[in-house]
Scaffold this active site. Sequence first.
Site, PDB file in Angstrom:
ATOM      1  N   ARG A  21      44.720  34.471  39.737  1.00 39.20           N
ATOM      2  CA  ARG A  21      45.846  33.893  38.974  1.00 39.20           C
ATOM      3  C   ARG A  21      45.407  32.560  38.358  1.00 39.20           C
ATOM      4  O   ARG A  21      44.236  32.310  38.174  1.00 39.20           O
ATOM      5  CB  ARG A  21      47.113  33.696  39.833  1.00 39.20           C
ATOM      6  CG  ARG A  21      47.465  34.853  40.735  1.00 39.20           C
ATOM      7  CD  ARG A  21      47.619  36.151  39.990  1.00 39.20           C
ATOM      8  NE  ARG A  21      48.071  37.208  40.895  1.00 39.20           N
ATOM      9  CZ  ARG A  21      47.910  38.496  40.670  1.00 39.20           C
ATOM     10  NH1 ARG A  21      47.290  38.908  39.567  1.00 39.20           N
ATOM     11  NH2 ARG A  21      48.343  39.389  41.517  1.00 39.20           N
ATOM     12  N   ASN A  45      43.394  39.451  34.112  1.00 40.57           N
ATOM     13  CA  ASN A  45      44.765  39.843  33.736  1.00 40.57           C
ATOM     14  C   ASN A  45      45.760  38.702  33.952  1.00 40.57           C
ATOM     15  O   ASN A  45      46.748  38.840  34.648  1.00 40.57           O
ATOM     16  CB  ASN A  45      45.206  41.117  34.476  1.00 40.57           C
ATOM     17  CG  ASN A  45      45.252  40.965  35.991  1.00 40.57           C
ATOM     18  OD1 ASN A  45      44.542  40.136  36.561  1.00 40.57           O
ATOM     19  ND2 ASN A  45      46.086  41.749  36.645  1.00 40.57           N
ATOM     20  N   LYS A 103      36.628  44.254  31.508  1.00 35.93           N
ATOM     21  CA  LYS A 103      37.546  45.059  32.304  1.00 35.93           C
ATOM     22  C   LYS A 103      38.382  45.950  31.411  1.00 35.93           C
ATOM     23  O   LYS A 103      39.041  45.467  30.469  1.00 35.93           O
ATOM     24  CB  LYS A 103      38.456  44.124  33.110  1.00 35.93           C
ATOM     25  CG  LYS A 103      39.554  44.827  33.893  1.00 35.93           C
ATOM     26  CD  LYS A 103      38.988  45.627  35.066  1.00 35.93           C
ATOM     27  CE  LYS A 103      40.082  46.421  35.753  1.00 35.93           C
ATOM     28  NZ  LYS A 103      40.391  45.970  37.081  1.00 35.93           N
ATOM     29  N   HIS A 140      39.813  50.078  35.638  1.00 35.42           N
ATOM     30  CA  HIS A 140      40.987  50.466  36.421  1.00 35.42           C
ATOM     31  C   HIS A 140      41.208  51.936  36.108  1.00 35.42           C
ATOM     32  O   HIS A 140      41.700  52.282  35.034  1.00 35.42           O
ATOM     33  CB  HIS A 140      42.215  49.624  36.065  1.00 35.42           C
ATOM     34  CG  HIS A 140      43.403  49.960  36.914  1.00 35.42           C
ATOM     35  ND1 HIS A 140      43.897  49.117  37.874  1.00 35.42           N
ATOM     36  CD2 HIS A 140      44.163  51.076  36.971  1.00 35.42           C
ATOM     37  CE1 HIS A 140      44.915  49.712  38.488  1.00 35.42           C
ATOM     38  NE2 HIS A 140      45.098  50.895  37.958  1.00 35.42           N
ATOM     39  N   LEU A 223      48.198  48.829  43.446  1.00 36.10           N
ATOM     40  CA  LEU A 223      47.778  49.889  42.519  1.00 36.10           C
ATOM     41  C   LEU A 223      46.266  49.898  42.389  1.00 36.10           C
ATOM     42  O   LEU A 223      45.691  48.816  42.281  1.00 36.10           O
ATOM     43  CB  LEU A 223      48.423  49.673  41.140  1.00 36.10           C
ATOM     44  CG  LEU A 223      49.923  49.985  41.097  1.00 36.10           C
ATOM     45  CD1 LEU A 223      50.528  49.525  39.780  1.00 36.10           C
ATOM     46  CD2 LEU A 223      50.175  51.479  41.302  1.00 36.10           C
TER      47      LEU A 223
HETATM   48  O1  DOR Z   1      47.810  46.103  43.104  1.00 35.04           O
HETATM   49  C1  DOR Z   1      47.296  45.604  42.107  1.00 35.04           C
HETATM   50  N1  DOR Z   1      47.523  44.317  41.788  1.00 35.04           N
HETATM   51  N2  DOR Z   1      46.520  46.365  41.320  1.00 35.04           N
HETATM   52  C2  DOR Z   1      46.072  45.933  40.154  1.00 35.04           C
HETATM   53  O2  DOR Z   1      45.412  46.675  39.476  1.00 35.04           O
HETATM   54  C3  DOR Z   1      46.414  44.576  39.651  1.00 35.04           C
HETATM   55  C4  DOR Z   1      46.773  43.680  40.744  1.00 35.04           C
HETATM   56  C5  DOR Z   1      47.484  42.420  40.297  1.00 35.04           C
HETATM   57  O3  DOR Z   1      47.039  41.801  39.326  1.00 35.04           O
HETATM   58  O4  DOR Z   1      48.445  42.032  40.948  1.00 35.04           O
HETATM   59 ZN    ZN Z   2      42.527  44.342  40.710  1.00 33.63          ZN
END
Ligand code: DOR
Ligand code: ZN
Length: 347
Positions: A21, A45, A103, A140, A223
């Site tokens: 983050r 991300n 990515k 991913h 995920l």
């Molecule tokens: O569980 C997940 N959290 N899978 C991901 O691919 C992204 C990640 C997130 O950025 O929180």
């Molecule tokens: Zn991840």
Amino acid sequence: MTADTMRLTIRRPDDWHLHFRDGAMMEAVVPYTARQFARAIVMPNLKPPVTTVEAARAYRERIIAAVPAGMDFTPLMTCYLTDNIAADEVARGFEEGVWVAAKLYPAGATTNSDSGVTDVANLYPVLQRMEAIGMPLCVHGEVTHSDVDIFDREARFIDEVLIPLLAHFPDLKIIFEHITTKDAADFVMAAPANVAATITPQHLVLNRNALFEGGLRPHAYCLPVVKREEHRRAVRRAATSGSPKFFLGTDSAPHARDAKESDCGCAGIFNAPFALEVYATVFEEDGVLDRLEGFASVHGPAFYDMPLNEGTVTLEKAPVDVPAELSAGGDVIVPFRAGEMLSWRFV
Ligand code: DOR
Ligand code: ZN
């Protein structure tokens, strides 16, 4: 090693996939990773995603500034691929040493993936360039069509996206991130040497019952979502097999408690504080503690063509209590294994 103090010392490991983050949350979570790992592949991300060399350079500086004095930690940055990102920008960041990989998020697959790729064909010029310069692609691996069952999305991705991608770019280095299925483990095992996978602690330990154990369990939700027991076992066999195609990537993904415990809870498990302890427990349970070092400290750098770390870390066979929650930059985060006792302690 004596009967009452069993110790395990391995070369210092790296985390080949995680989320830091930004801002106060980032400042709070970086020390947990820096304590255990020498390097980590940092996912791009953010909001907005890291799509330019300049954004990645600045983000890297913010992370380095958050490493506590006396700790030695190097963030390895990644580029967030979009439908219209320029191949020149992707290659420039790699050649200037700002990012080490790019990515691929299929659009809509997970947290902050809205700007991701809607059709991999849109990326062909970028992938061609990456293949030519030896720049790895982190993937991913889930399709996103609403008609595909969420538990089948990884397996479908292999057939629909990965196999055609490899046919088109046979020399592209691909890391199938956070694999969760027997399908993915088998695919990677049988693939050529330029295809590898990372494996998280949670996918070695949890099956999908964990999502519903006595009620709805938002802290087991990530995920790709955890799968059936047969898949957990297959992923675990891959991790502990000693094959250089599988290596450590925690996917540590901090979210504030209230963002997880919500009517639309975020995906992600924050496992950075006790990651190595959980991996060690898995390798010990499977009778292959001697293979932990390969998985954690050797296979990843070998795949990424990076030097092995100098120095070591030591784990001790001793109980450690995982706190029920941790405070992080004004938020509260519930860590993986909250409130439980683990049997290995990071020394
Ligand atoms: O569980 C997940 N959290 N899978 C991901 O691919 C992204 C990640 C997130 O950025 O929180
Ligand atoms: Zn991840």
